[in-house]
Motif scaffolding. Sequence first.
Motif, PDB file in Angstrom:
ATOM      1  N   MET A  77       0.841  -1.192   0.000  1.00  0.00           N
ATOM      2  CA  MET A  77       0.000   0.000   0.000  1.00  0.00           C
ATOM      3  C   MET A  77       0.878   1.245   0.000  1.00  0.00           C
ATOM      4  O   MET A  77       1.828   1.350   0.777  1.00  0.00           O
ATOM      5  N   ILE A  78       0.585   2.206  -0.886  1.00  0.00           N
ATOM      6  CA  ILE A  78       1.373   3.428  -0.987  1.00  0.00           C
ATOM      7  C   ILE A  78       0.984   4.378   0.140  1.00  0.00           C
ATOM      8  O   ILE A  78      -0.204   4.632   0.374  1.00  0.00           O
ATOM      9  N   ALA A  79       1.986   4.882   0.844  1.00  0.00           N
ATOM     10  CA  ALA A  79       1.718   5.794   1.957  1.00  0.00           C
ATOM     11  C   ALA A  79       1.208   7.132   1.425  1.00  0.00           C
ATOM     12  O   ALA A  79       1.644   7.606   0.384  1.00  0.00           O
ATOM     13  N   PRO A  80       0.278   7.768   2.131  1.00  0.00           N
ATOM     14  CA  PRO A  80      -0.178   9.100   1.721  1.00  0.00           C
ATOM     15  C   PRO A  80       0.954  10.108   1.861  1.00  0.00           C
ATOM     16  O   PRO A  80       1.874   9.941   2.671  1.00  0.00           O
ATOM     17  N   THR A  81       0.891  11.158   1.087  1.00  0.00           N
ATOM     18  CA  THR A  81       1.889  12.214   1.154  1.00  0.00           C
ATOM     19  C   THR A  81       1.399  13.345   2.052  1.00  0.00           C
ATOM     20  O   THR A  81       0.242  13.375   2.495  1.00  0.00           O
ATOM     21  N   LEU A  82       2.298  14.304   2.300  1.00  0.00           N
ATOM     22  CA  LEU A  82       1.894  15.499   3.029  1.00  0.00           C
ATOM     23  C   LEU A  82       0.730  16.187   2.327  1.00  0.00           C
ATOM     24  O   LEU A  82      -0.217  16.657   2.975  1.00  0.00           O
ATOM     25  N   ALA A  83       0.790  16.238   0.987  1.00  0.00           N
ATOM     26  CA  ALA A  83      -0.286  16.879   0.218  1.00  0.00           C
ATOM     27  C   ALA A  83      -1.600  16.125   0.403  1.00  0.00           C
ATOM     28  O   ALA A  83      -2.670  16.750   0.533  1.00  0.00           O
ATOM     29  N   ASP A  84      -1.567  14.806   0.405  1.00  0.00           N
ATOM     30  CA  ASP A  84      -2.779  14.016   0.609  1.00  0.00           C
ATOM     31  C   ASP A  84      -3.398  14.321   1.959  1.00  0.00           C
ATOM     32  O   ASP A  84      -4.627  14.474   2.087  1.00  0.00           O
ATOM     33  N   ARG A  85      -2.548  14.401   2.969  1.00  0.00           N
ATOM     34  CA  ARG A  85      -3.044  14.695   4.316  1.00  0.00           C
ATOM     35  C   ARG A  85      -3.636  16.096   4.389  1.00  0.00           C
ATOM     36  O   ARG A  85      -4.673  16.316   5.028  1.00  0.00           O
ATOM     37  N   LEU A  86      -2.999  17.054   3.752  1.00  0.00           N
ATOM     38  CA  LEU A  86      -3.535  18.414   3.741  1.00  0.00           C
ATOM     39  C   LEU A  86      -4.884  18.462   3.035  1.00  0.00           C
ATOM     40  O   LEU A  86      -5.826  19.113   3.508  1.00  0.00           O
ATOM     41  N   THR A  87      -4.987  17.794   1.913  1.00  0.00           N
ATOM     42  CA  THR A  87      -6.246  17.782   1.162  1.00  0.00           C
ATOM     43  C   THR A  87      -7.364  17.144   1.977  1.00  0.00           C
ATOM     44  O   THR A  87      -8.492  17.653   2.019  1.00  0.00           O
ATOM     45  N   ALA A  88      -7.055  16.049   2.637  1.00  0.00           N
ATOM     46  CA  ALA A  88      -8.062  15.359   3.447  1.00  0.00           C
ATOM     47  C   ALA A  88      -8.566  16.231   4.588  1.00  0.00           C
ATOM     48  O   ALA A  88      -9.704  16.072   5.042  1.00  0.00           O
ATOM     49  N   ALA A  89      -7.731  17.156   5.061  1.00  0.00           N
ATOM     50  CA  ALA A  89      -8.110  18.041   6.170  1.00  0.00           C
ATOM     51  C   ALA A  89      -8.533  19.422   5.683  1.00  0.00           C
ATOM     52  O   ALA A  89      -8.593  20.361   6.486  1.00  0.00           O
TER      53      ALA A  89
ATOM     54  N   ARG B 165       5.362  18.898  -1.094  1.00  0.00           N
ATOM     55  CA  ARG B 165       4.450  18.150  -0.234  1.00  0.00           C
ATOM     56  C   ARG B 165       3.833  16.948  -0.942  1.00  0.00           C
ATOM     57  O   ARG B 165       3.422  15.980  -0.295  1.00  0.00           O
ATOM     58  N   ASP B 166       3.775  17.001  -2.291  1.00  0.00           N
ATOM     59  CA  ASP B 166       3.208  15.878  -3.041  1.00  0.00           C
ATOM     60  C   ASP B 166       4.194  14.725  -3.196  1.00  0.00           C
ATOM     61  O   ASP B 166       3.830  13.661  -3.719  1.00  0.00           O
ATOM     62  N   ARG B 167       5.433  14.909  -2.752  1.00  0.00           N
ATOM     63  CA  ARG B 167       6.461  13.868  -2.916  1.00  0.00           C
ATOM     64  C   ARG B 167       6.922  13.277  -1.573  1.00  0.00           C
ATOM     65  O   ARG B 167       7.722  12.346  -1.574  1.00  0.00           O
ATOM     66  N   ILE B 168       6.475  13.836  -0.487  1.00  0.00           N
ATOM     67  CA  ILE B 168       6.980  13.405   0.828  1.00  0.00           C
ATOM     68  C   ILE B 168       5.939  12.521   1.492  1.00  0.00           C
ATOM     69  O   ILE B 168       4.840  12.974   1.835  1.00  0.00           O
ATOM     70  N   PRO B 169       6.239  11.226   1.680  1.00  0.00           N
ATOM     71  CA  PRO B 169       5.250  10.303   2.259  1.00  0.00           C
ATOM     72  C   PRO B 169       5.137  10.479   3.775  1.00  0.00           C
ATOM     73  O   PRO B 169       6.082  10.911   4.452  1.00  0.00           O
ATOM     74  N   VAL B 170       3.972  10.146   4.273  1.00  0.00           N
ATOM     75  CA  VAL B 170       3.727  10.143   5.717  1.00  0.00           C
ATOM     76  C   VAL B 170       3.453   8.696   6.116  1.00  0.00           C
ATOM     77  O   VAL B 170       2.419   8.121   5.770  1.00  0.00           O
ATOM     78  N   HIS B 171       4.398   8.123   6.837  1.00  0.00           N
ATOM     79  CA  HIS B 171       4.287   6.716   7.213  1.00  0.00           C
ATOM     80  C   HIS B 171       4.591   6.571   8.699  1.00  0.00           C
ATOM     81  O   HIS B 171       5.549   7.177   9.204  1.00  0.00           O
ATOM     82  N   GLY B 172       3.789   5.775   9.386  1.00  0.00           N
ATOM     83  CA  GLY B 172       3.956   5.619  10.824  1.00  0.00           C
ATOM     84  C   GLY B 172       5.329   5.133  11.222  1.00  0.00           C
ATOM     85  O   GLY B 172       5.926   5.625  12.192  1.00  0.00           O
ATOM     86  N   LEU B 173       5.875   4.165  10.484  1.00  0.00           N
ATOM     87  CA  LEU B 173       7.202   3.651  10.820  1.00  0.00           C
ATOM     88  C   LEU B 173       8.280   4.710  10.613  1.00  0.00           C
ATOM     89  O   LEU B 173       9.236   4.803  11.392  1.00  0.00           O
ATOM     90  N   ALA B 174       8.125   5.528   9.563  1.00  0.00           N
ATOM     91  CA  ALA B 174       9.096   6.594   9.319  1.00  0.00           C
ATOM     92  C   ALA B 174       9.040   7.645  10.424  1.00  0.00           C
ATOM     93  O   ALA B 174      10.073   8.164  10.861  1.00  0.00           O
TER      94      ALA B 174
END
Length: 366
Positions: free
Chosen positions: A1-13, A227-236
């Motif tokens: 599964m591809i991790a969401p990016t910073l941009a994805d998180r911003l869009t969702a919020a 922000r569209d290239r930086i993933p947000v992952h719990g392990l990271a």
Amino acid sequence: MIAPTLADRLTAADGRPAGFDYLRLALALAIFAWHCIGFTDQPALRIARAPLMVGPAMALVPAFFALSGFLVAGSLVRNPSLLAFGTMRAARIIPALFVDTLFSALILGPIFTSLTLEAYFAAPEFWRYFLNIAGIISFKLPGVFTGNPSDFVNSQLWTIPWELYAYVGLFLAAAVGIFWRRWLMLLATLALDAGLTVRIGFHGLGTFVGDALVPSFLTGACAYLYRDRIPVHGLAIAAALAMVVAAWPIKVLAPLLPWATIYATLALGVLNPQRNRFIRSGDYSYGIYLYSLPIIQALIAAVPFARTWWGALLLATPCVLLFAAASWHGVEKHALKARARIVEMVEKAIGRQSDRRPISADHDGA
């Protein structure tokens, strides 16, 4: 599964994730608690200097700057007017700093000075203190808190000039076009960060905090563009936080501290937990920053129990939160509401229109 990016998180919020609100408050309170330790009894200070405490403590202020750089860059992308940029930054810093300076010089100073009031108000040190409003920082007032372990009134203001340097750096990057070409911004930021990394590698973490502030701010700004290239992952995130803790005792990790700090800050910031009532009521982080140390010092001078770090923490916490709330509701939010009107008035006065322009894909980092 591809991790969401910073941009994805911003869009969702909808562009306003709650993580940044919680993070600002948490960082401000952590710095406040650190001051309770550092300005009171020395045994607690020795505990705070234990290896596993130093890394996180040293990362607090750079984390604030990375967070600020990310959010300020977003504001600049949404409104590319450099006049608006300068006005908004001034509106965020100066009004509350002005009131804090008056409070310290005209209320706390006369109460706690060991001098006569005539000598206090005549001292050059008193008048020089008002330059704090312009970012020319003085930490002491004549005869004030001389019986405390430290006689600094507001030493946390040392970061104000660095914040101004960071704003000027971003302003210049936007003015000459570097900011609007994100690959140029990336190259410039990487060069700056590489210099910091090499410096830490050769000289250790001793000067990390001051040296890291402007690079952290600009890296946060660059991260917004990418922000569209930086993933947000719990392990990271977990790995970055572990690296922040381990950077001091494990010396080989020291050069990675800035990168770990910035990633952890931004990745946590774009999370969007539900805002509680306190968070919804206002942004109290700047007020906590401004008033924490003057209140701690006043309590140390007035109440023997406050000379212990736990006494200072217990007594100062409600006082600092009260002053921070008064600063937000009485000064800061009104200044922020007025800034759009100020920009419009200034542009009208100088006979020009705003230099806002449509934001292309290159501008917004897509």
